[in-house]
Design a protein around this motif. Structure first.
Motif, PDB file in Angstrom:
ATOM      1  N   THR A  66      78.768  41.785  27.475  1.00  0.00           N
ATOM      2  CA  THR A  66      78.669  41.123  26.180  1.00  0.00           C
ATOM      3  C   THR A  66      77.808  39.891  26.372  1.00  0.00           C
ATOM      4  O   THR A  66      78.045  39.110  27.291  1.00  0.00           O
ATOM      5  N   LEU A  67      76.795  39.739  25.532  1.00  0.00           N
ATOM      6  CA  LEU A  67      75.960  38.549  25.535  1.00  0.00           C
ATOM      7  C   LEU A  67      76.329  37.723  24.313  1.00  0.00           C
ATOM      8  O   LEU A  67      76.236  38.209  23.192  1.00  0.00           O
ATOM      9  N   TYR A  68      76.774  36.502  24.547  1.00  0.00           N
ATOM     10  CA  TYR A  68      77.105  35.599  23.449  1.00  0.00           C
ATOM     11  C   TYR A  68      76.088  34.477  23.412  1.00  0.00           C
ATOM     12  O   TYR A  68      76.050  33.625  24.285  1.00  0.00           O
ATOM     13  N   TRP A  69      75.251  34.475  22.391  1.00  0.00           N
ATOM     14  CA  TRP A  69      74.181  33.496  22.199  1.00  0.00           C
ATOM     15  C   TRP A  69      74.685  32.411  21.255  1.00  0.00           C
ATOM     16  O   TRP A  69      74.782  32.628  20.050  1.00  0.00           O
ATOM     17  N   GLU A  70      74.982  31.233  21.796  1.00  0.00           N
ATOM     18  CA  GLU A  70      75.425  30.107  20.978  1.00  0.00           C
ATOM     19  C   GLU A  70      74.214  29.377  20.398  1.00  0.00           C
ATOM     20  O   GLU A  70      73.177  29.277  21.050  1.00  0.00           O
ATOM     21  N   GLU A  71      74.385  28.848  19.199  1.00  0.00           N
ATOM     22  CA  GLU A  71      73.333  28.083  18.511  1.00  0.00           C
ATOM     23  C   GLU A  71      72.022  28.858  18.522  1.00  0.00           C
ATOM     24  O   GLU A  71      70.966  28.351  18.904  1.00  0.00           O
ATOM     25  N   VAL A  72      72.111  30.095  18.063  1.00  0.00           N
ATOM     26  CA  VAL A  72      70.980  31.024  18.124  1.00  0.00           C
ATOM     27  C   VAL A  72      69.768  30.528  17.324  1.00  0.00           C
ATOM     28  O   VAL A  72      68.632  30.911  17.617  1.00  0.00           O
ATOM     29  N   GLU A  73      69.977  29.629  16.353  1.00  0.00           N
ATOM     30  CA  GLU A  73      68.845  29.092  15.590  1.00  0.00           C
ATOM     31  C   GLU A  73      67.898  28.286  16.469  1.00  0.00           C
ATOM     32  O   GLU A  73      66.747  28.058  16.113  1.00  0.00           O
ATOM     33  N   SER A  74      68.359  27.880  17.664  1.00  0.00           N
ATOM     34  CA  SER A  74      67.535  27.116  18.608  1.00  0.00           C
ATOM     35  C   SER A  74      66.763  28.001  19.581  1.00  0.00           C
ATOM     36  O   SER A  74      66.047  27.498  20.446  1.00  0.00           O
ATOM     37  N   LEU A  75      66.892  29.305  19.446  1.00  0.00           N
ATOM     38  CA  LEU A  75      66.251  30.244  20.370  1.00  0.00           C
ATOM     39  C   LEU A  75      64.733  30.184  20.214  1.00  0.00           C
ATOM     40  O   LEU A  75      64.205  30.367  19.119  1.00  0.00           O
ATOM     41  N   GLU A  76      64.031  29.921  21.313  1.00  0.00           N
ATOM     42  CA  GLU A  76      62.570  29.831  21.228  1.00  0.00           C
ATOM     43  C   GLU A  76      61.961  31.214  21.024  1.00  0.00           C
ATOM     44  O   GLU A  76      62.598  32.248  21.256  1.00  0.00           O
ATOM     45  N   GLU A  77      60.730  31.227  20.562  1.00  0.00           N
ATOM     46  CA  GLU A  77      60.034  32.447  20.140  1.00  0.00           C
ATOM     47  C   GLU A  77      60.058  33.566  21.190  1.00  0.00           C
ATOM     48  O   GLU A  77      60.343  34.712  20.888  1.00  0.00           O
ATOM     49  N   GLU A  78      59.745  33.230  22.446  1.00  0.00           N
ATOM     50  CA  GLU A  78      59.698  34.270  23.483  1.00  0.00           C
ATOM     51  C   GLU A  78      61.077  34.867  23.750  1.00  0.00           C
ATOM     52  O   GLU A  78      61.211  36.059  24.002  1.00  0.00           O
ATOM     53  N   LEU A  79      62.129  34.047  23.667  1.00  0.00           N
ATOM     54  CA  LEU A  79      63.479  34.567  23.830  1.00  0.00           C
ATOM     55  C   LEU A  79      63.881  35.436  22.642  1.00  0.00           C
ATOM     56  O   LEU A  79      64.617  36.407  22.801  1.00  0.00           O
ATOM     57  N   GLN A  80      63.402  35.086  21.462  1.00  0.00           N
ATOM     58  CA  GLN A  80      63.652  35.944  20.310  1.00  0.00           C
ATOM     59  C   GLN A  80      63.042  37.323  20.542  1.00  0.00           C
ATOM     60  O   GLN A  80      63.660  38.341  20.236  1.00  0.00           O
ATOM     61  N   ALA A  81      61.844  37.364  21.119  1.00  0.00           N
ATOM     62  CA  ALA A  81      61.184  38.636  21.420  1.00  0.00           C
ATOM     63  C   ALA A  81      61.984  39.432  22.450  1.00  0.00           C
ATOM     64  O   ALA A  81      62.137  40.659  22.328  1.00  0.00           O
ATOM     65  N   ILE A  82      62.515  38.755  23.460  1.00  0.00           N
ATOM     66  CA  ILE A  82      63.340  39.427  24.479  1.00  0.00           C
ATOM     67  C   ILE A  82      64.589  40.016  23.830  1.00  0.00           C
ATOM     68  O   ILE A  82      64.976  41.153  24.106  1.00  0.00           O
ATOM     69  N   LEU A  83      65.209  39.265  22.930  1.00  0.00           N
ATOM     70  CA  LEU A  83      66.411  39.736  22.254  1.00  0.00           C
ATOM     71  C   LEU A  83      66.097  40.922  21.337  1.00  0.00           C
ATOM     72  O   LEU A  83      66.875  41.883  21.274  1.00  0.00           O
ATOM     73  N   VAL A  84      64.954  40.894  20.661  1.00  0.00           N
ATOM     74  CA  VAL A  84      64.536  42.026  19.829  1.00  0.00           C
ATOM     75  C   VAL A  84      64.402  43.283  20.688  1.00  0.00           C
ATOM     76  O   VAL A  84      64.890  44.353  20.328  1.00  0.00           O
ATOM     77  N   ASP A  85      63.731  43.164  21.845  1.00  0.00           N
ATOM     78  CA  ASP A  85      63.573  44.309  22.757  1.00  0.00           C
ATOM     79  C   ASP A  85      64.926  44.812  23.244  1.00  0.00           C
ATOM     80  O   ASP A  85      65.165  46.024  23.302  1.00  0.00           O
ATOM     81  N   LEU A  86      65.817  43.902  23.589  1.00  0.00           N
ATOM     82  CA  LEU A  86      67.146  44.279  24.080  1.00  0.00           C
ATOM     83  C   LEU A  86      67.919  45.040  23.007  1.00  0.00           C
ATOM     84  O   LEU A  86      68.556  46.057  23.285  1.00  0.00           O
ATOM     85  N   LEU A  87      67.837  44.572  21.777  1.00  0.00           N
ATOM     86  CA  LEU A  87      68.525  45.252  20.673  1.00  0.00           C
ATOM     87  C   LEU A  87      67.879  46.598  20.356  1.00  0.00           C
ATOM     88  O   LEU A  87      68.577  47.566  20.029  1.00  0.00           O
TER      89      LEU A  87
END
Length: 181
Positions: A66-87
């Motif tokens: 389980t990955l729990y991302w706290e304060e996800v609104e602070s996620l930088e652009e490249e991490l958002q891309a990584i999370l999109v790929d993971l999903l």
């Protein structure tokens, strides 16, 4: 269900506790939970945390967590891309991690309305829609004052050593708690 769960609420509303409960009561309860603060988290720091966590687990064809991302609104652009790929395809496209398949439950939380970050172009709209598939709003205690006496009672019962008589808050103390915003 495996759907992403988004926890929305002010700081101090218990989002982390709800995330733990979702993890331990759900289908991923036998797998680890990795808690990530999105503030100041960079892709290399995320990959380092994930790689350290993966040590000794790579022999399995799939890695459950389980990955729990706290304060996800602070996620930088490249991490958002990584999370999109993971999903999207259960993989993290990063050197050394391409072959690992992640069976991941994604939990995320925010103290600020995530839609505002989308409007300000700081957060991907598609990722926002995916993360908000199942949203739980956690209201602050000032909106749930009727629950204070029950919660206080539960907390006191949890803290009393076995065999001792339960303690109680006085009526005045409960009224003071309910009057505080």
């Amino acid at each position: 269900s495996g759907l992403p769960v988004f926890l929305q609420g002010e700081e101090g509303t218990g989002k982390g506790e709800v995330a733990k409960a979702l993890h331990f009561l759900g289908p991923w309860k036998d797998s680890p939970m990795l808690r990530l603060s999105s503030r100041r988290l960079t892709p290399p720091k995320f990959i380092e945390k994930l790689s350290l966590w993966l040590e000794g687990r790579r022999s399995a064809p799939r890695v459950s967590l389980t990955l729990y991302w706290e304060e996800v609104e602070s996620l930088e652009e490249e991490l958002q891309a990584i999370l999109v790929d993971l999903l999207a395809d259960q993989r993290v496209h990063w050197p050394g991690l391409e072959e690992v398949v992640f069976d991941a439950q994604i939990l995320s939380s925010s103290s600020a309305p995530l839609a505002e970050a989308v409007t300000a172009k700081r957060f991907r709209e598609g990722l926002f829609r995916t993360l908000e598939t199942l949203t739980l709003y956690l209201p602050p205690m000032r909106e749930r004052k009727a629950e204070i006496s029950r919660l206080v009672g539960e907390i006191l019962r949890e803290r009393i050593p076995a065999g001792e008589d339960p303690q109680r808050f006085s009526l005045e103390a409960l009224q003071a708690l309910q009057a505080y915003d």
